[in-house]
Enzyme design. Structure first.
Site, PDB file in Angstrom:
ATOM      1  N   SER A  52       0.783  -1.219  -0.075  1.00  0.00           N
ATOM      2  CA  SER A  52      -0.438   0.223   0.363  1.00  0.00           C
ATOM      3  C   SER A  52       0.938   1.358  -0.095  1.00  0.00           C
ATOM      4  O   SER A  52       0.442   2.206  -0.507  1.00  0.00           O
ATOM      5  CB  SER A  52      -1.506  -0.064   1.271  1.00  0.00           C
ATOM      6  OG  SER A  52      -1.728  -0.981   1.225  1.00  0.00           O
ATOM      7  N   LYS A  55       0.374   3.661  -2.752  1.00  0.00           N
ATOM      8  CA  LYS A  55      -0.676   4.907  -2.934  1.00  0.00           C
ATOM      9  C   LYS A  55      -0.311   6.099  -2.701  1.00  0.00           C
ATOM     10  O   LYS A  55      -0.892   6.655  -3.611  1.00  0.00           O
ATOM     11  CB  LYS A  55      -2.133   3.867  -1.445  1.00  0.00           C
ATOM     12  CG  LYS A  55      -2.894   2.981  -2.042  1.00  0.00           C
ATOM     13  CD  LYS A  55      -3.213   2.992  -1.042  1.00  0.00           C
ATOM     14  CE  LYS A  55      -4.447   1.442  -0.453  1.00  0.00           C
ATOM     15  NZ  LYS A  55      -4.336   0.162  -0.743  1.00  0.00           N
ATOM     16  N   SER A 116      -6.353   3.556   4.318  1.00  0.00           N
ATOM     17  CA  SER A 116      -6.223   3.398   3.703  1.00  0.00           C
ATOM     18  C   SER A 116      -6.295   2.088   2.265  1.00  0.00           C
ATOM     19  O   SER A 116      -6.420   0.449   1.620  1.00  0.00           O
ATOM     20  CB  SER A 116      -4.848   1.905   3.729  1.00  0.00           C
ATOM     21  OG  SER A 116      -4.417   1.427   2.823  1.00  0.00           O
ATOM     22  N   LYS A 223       2.674   6.331   5.017  1.00  0.00           N
ATOM     23  CA  LYS A 223       2.069   5.544   4.662  1.00  0.00           C
ATOM     24  C   LYS A 223       2.077   4.600   5.184  1.00  0.00           C
ATOM     25  O   LYS A 223       3.424   4.097   5.072  1.00  0.00           O
ATOM     26  CB  LYS A 223       1.400   5.698   3.383  1.00  0.00           C
ATOM     27  CG  LYS A 223       0.505   4.445   2.438  1.00  0.00           C
ATOM     28  CD  LYS A 223      -0.729   5.275   2.999  1.00  0.00           C
ATOM     29  CE  LYS A 223      -1.890   4.201   2.688  1.00  0.00           C
ATOM     30  NZ  LYS A 223      -1.472   3.190   3.746  1.00  0.00           N
TER      31      LYS A 223
END
Length: 396
Positions: A52, A55, A116, A223
């Site tokens: 993730s 992202k 997320s 993140k």
């Protein structure tokens, strides 16, 4: 005749190696953003599954689209986007969107950052895709990444779902984090949000997974990521005083290890290194010779304030060299870049600082040129008989 000159210059600090950070992460990258100093690079350029953490690329392109505005092919924060069956089909971390929803761009961005949301990423991707598909957006992500200098990144989707060919290096992730913080300060505070309860439909997924938020160490982004293939990772940033550190960890074996390692990295970066101001813009460092000018030398001064990151175990002196190609021929304008100061920082990369002319120097008149020609002729004559033919030719 043109020569390369290097002159030793005494500054005010001795550098001793900082204690190295022996990370458990498979790959790691630590950047002192304030000075641009790379403090740690372990397998930093190896393309790895980013989970993730990738992202962040979708978010960067969403920020670009909002900045363009809807009238220029971008997005408006209040604009509501439809949810496709493809976006709804994602599992893992989601906003629990379905095809009956129309969600504002702002909520989708917060859903990607805080929750997320794999589905939220896909909704944004399809809206910005040249062909309306997530894969079409992934191709666009790869192109944009290359333009930004992320040469070890390729994307197969918008959210880091395990898929062949979806890879990023930790250095690329660090570069991307740096760009988000620098280019979009209006959006960056969203990364510090601890909770986002999107219309109350997903109470089990409303909390930011960043383990450093709220620890009082200055952490404010960015993140996390986790898949079985990628392990546990984090792109993080923290600010203490005037310094900001960006770090990327990948391949840890548990969420607990990720939290411990991330906090240790932040503490190491701030405690083992310090920023020192060594000179203001305009400080003269050296002089260089000038040919055929109204004066025979020009000062070399700092173009900008000189601030340097050094280990806290530093003493009183460092070694530095002034390097330039000279002598310089007039005319010279004040502020012309003429050389550089190269500072040895021990185990850290050498620092190269531009040096500029401290004054303007006009070309010399007739007498200056005649004197220079006479000196050149005398030097030739003193060189001996073997140089005589060349001297005669030049004199004629």
């Amino acid at each position: 005749m043109i020569r390369l000159f290097a002159a030793a210059v005494a500054l005010v600090l001795t550098l001793q190696p900082a204690a190295a950070f022996d990370t458990r992460a498979t790959a790691a990258y630590v950047l002192d953003q304030t000075t641009g100093t790379v403090l740690l690079a372990k397998n930093a350029d190896e393309p790895l599954p980013p989970a993730s953490m990738s992202k962040l690329m979708t978010l960067y392109m969403a920020f670009e689209a909002v900045e363009r505005g809807k009238q220029n092919g971008g997005l408006d924060l209040v604009e509501e986007l439809p949810v496709s069956e493809h976006a709804m089909s994602y599992g893992g971390s989601t906003m629990f969107l379905d095809t009956t929803d129309r969600v504002s761009v702002e909520d989708l961005i917060r859903g990607v950052i805080v929750l997320s949301g794999n589905d939220a990423s896909a909704v944004i991707a399809e809206a910005l895709s040249p062909d309306g598909t997530e894969y079409g957006f992934a191709r666009l992500m790869t192109q944009r990444a290359q333009q930004m200098g992320m040469t070890n990144s390729t994307f197969a989707n918008s959210n880091g779902w395990p898929q062949a060919g979806h890879l990023m290096s930790v250095r690329d992730l660090g570069l991307l984090a740096n760009r988000i913080i620098s280019d979009y300060p209006q959006f960056y505070p969203l990364f510090a949000e601890r909770e986002f309860a999107f219309d109350g439909r997903a109470p089990q997924n409303k909390t930011n997974r960043n383990p450093l938020l709220g620890l009082g160490i200055g952490a404010d982004g960015l993140k996390t990521g986790h898949t079985n293939e990628a392990g546990y990772g984090l792109v993080g940033s923290a600010k203490q005083g005037n310094r900001r550190v960006i770090f990327v960890l990948s391949g840890l074996d548990s969420a607990a290890a990720r939290a411990q390692e991330a906090e240790s990295v932040v503490n190491w970066a701030f405690r083992q290194f310090t920023q020192r101001n060594l000179g203001e813009a305009g400080t003269q460092i050296a002089e260089a010779p000038v040919a055929l000018g109204t004066t025979q030398s020009v000062g070399l001064e700092l173009k900008d304030d000189l601030s340097m990151l050094v280990p806290v175990t530093g003493g009183d002196e460092i070694e530095a060299e002034v390097i330039y190609t000279g002598p310089f021929q007039a005319p010279i304008s004040k502020g012309d870049e003429l050389g550089e100061l190269v500072i040895d920082r021990g185990e850290l990369p050498a620092m190269r600082v531009p040096l500029v002319a401290s004054a303007s120097i006009s070309p010399g008149g007739f007498m200056v040129k005649m004197t220079a020609a006479a000196m050149h002729l005398m030097n030739r004559l003193n060189a001996g008989p073997q140089a005589a033919p060349e001297v005669e030719a030049e004199a004629s």
